[in-house]
Design an enzyme around this catalytic site. Sequence first.
Site, PDB file in Angstrom:
ATOM      1  N   ASP A  11       0.856  -1.183   0.000  1.00 36.68           N
ATOM      2  CA  ASP A  11       0.000   0.000   0.000  1.00 36.68           C
ATOM      3  C   ASP A  11       0.894   1.235   0.000  1.00 36.68           C
ATOM      4  O   ASP A  11       1.791   1.361   0.850  1.00 36.68           O
ATOM      5  CB  ASP A  11      -0.896   0.023   1.239  1.00 36.68           C
ATOM      6  CG  ASP A  11      -1.960  -1.062   1.209  1.00 36.68           C
ATOM      7  OD1 ASP A  11      -2.255  -1.570   0.114  1.00 36.68           O
ATOM      8  OD2 ASP A  11      -2.498  -1.391   2.286  1.00 36.68           O
ATOM      9  N   ASP A 130     -13.362  -4.625  -2.357  1.00 34.05           N
ATOM     10  CA  ASP A 130     -13.272  -4.484  -0.904  1.00 34.05           C
ATOM     11  C   ASP A 130     -14.622  -4.880  -0.322  1.00 34.05           C
ATOM     12  O   ASP A 130     -15.638  -4.226  -0.575  1.00 34.05           O
ATOM     13  CB  ASP A 130     -12.923  -3.046  -0.518  1.00 34.05           C
ATOM     14  CG  ASP A 130     -11.557  -2.633  -1.042  1.00 34.05           C
ATOM     15  OD1 ASP A 130     -10.692  -3.509  -1.191  1.00 34.05           O
ATOM     16  OD2 ASP A 130     -11.360  -1.428  -1.309  1.00 34.05           O
TER      17      ASP A 130
END
Length: 258
Positions: A11, A130
């Site tokens: 990330d 997600d």
Amino acid sequence: MLSRRIIPCLDVRDGRVVKGVKFRDHIDMGDIVELALRYRAQGADELVFYDIGASPEGRSVDYTWVERVARLIDIPFCVAGGIGDVETARAVLHAGADKISINSPALGRPQLISELADAFGVQCVVVGIDSIREEDGQWRVRRYTGDPSKTQALPMRTLDWVAEAQRLGAGEMVLNCMDNDGVRRGYDIAQLRQVRALCRVPLIASGGAGDMQHFADVFDQADVDGALAASVFHSGAIPIPELKQFLRAQQIEVRDGQ
């Protein structure tokens, strides 16, 4: 099935690799290129980079670090973050990425999946999802998860979005199980098995790896093509060479390390 893939996830925020728990409270984990080189040397099969601030901030990914990574590693890597049109995707691929991943932009405009598949081929197009389990027991999709203050709960069921994204031309899917993210208690096998039953393209599990057995379990029980993890790799808790050796001992086929 081909060899199962071991995929470190990086990330990215403000040019650095960060990691949170359940998509919150991110802490700095190190330099993008240094971590990429470490994972390449350890035998990672590919890398995934998420510019987690891009979509919530309404911008595209920073191409400069994509170019730096491409110059220095020779394993495939995928880039996600604010890729909302063909031109942006082309720029990311030209910077050196092998695949592009879309998540929030596709939820806002699903036809984007088809546009990218038509322009670059389905093999380049990954759809990230997600997903979180709600009080009624249904898994539903979240958008803009890179910034907790901007995250949106959507009424769409995860399984419905998997079917739609596949119909539109997704060449691969990454299921990010938000309830399990960063807590190291294992992958969400139940959810992944339901998605696997619908998903005819390669499926990558994300969220929950805490020990080597968790990787074996997700391959054996959910039949995923790859397992993505972050904190256990960034911290050194699970070295990739030892993980692959463990999986081979469990009769799970993985690629040779570097």
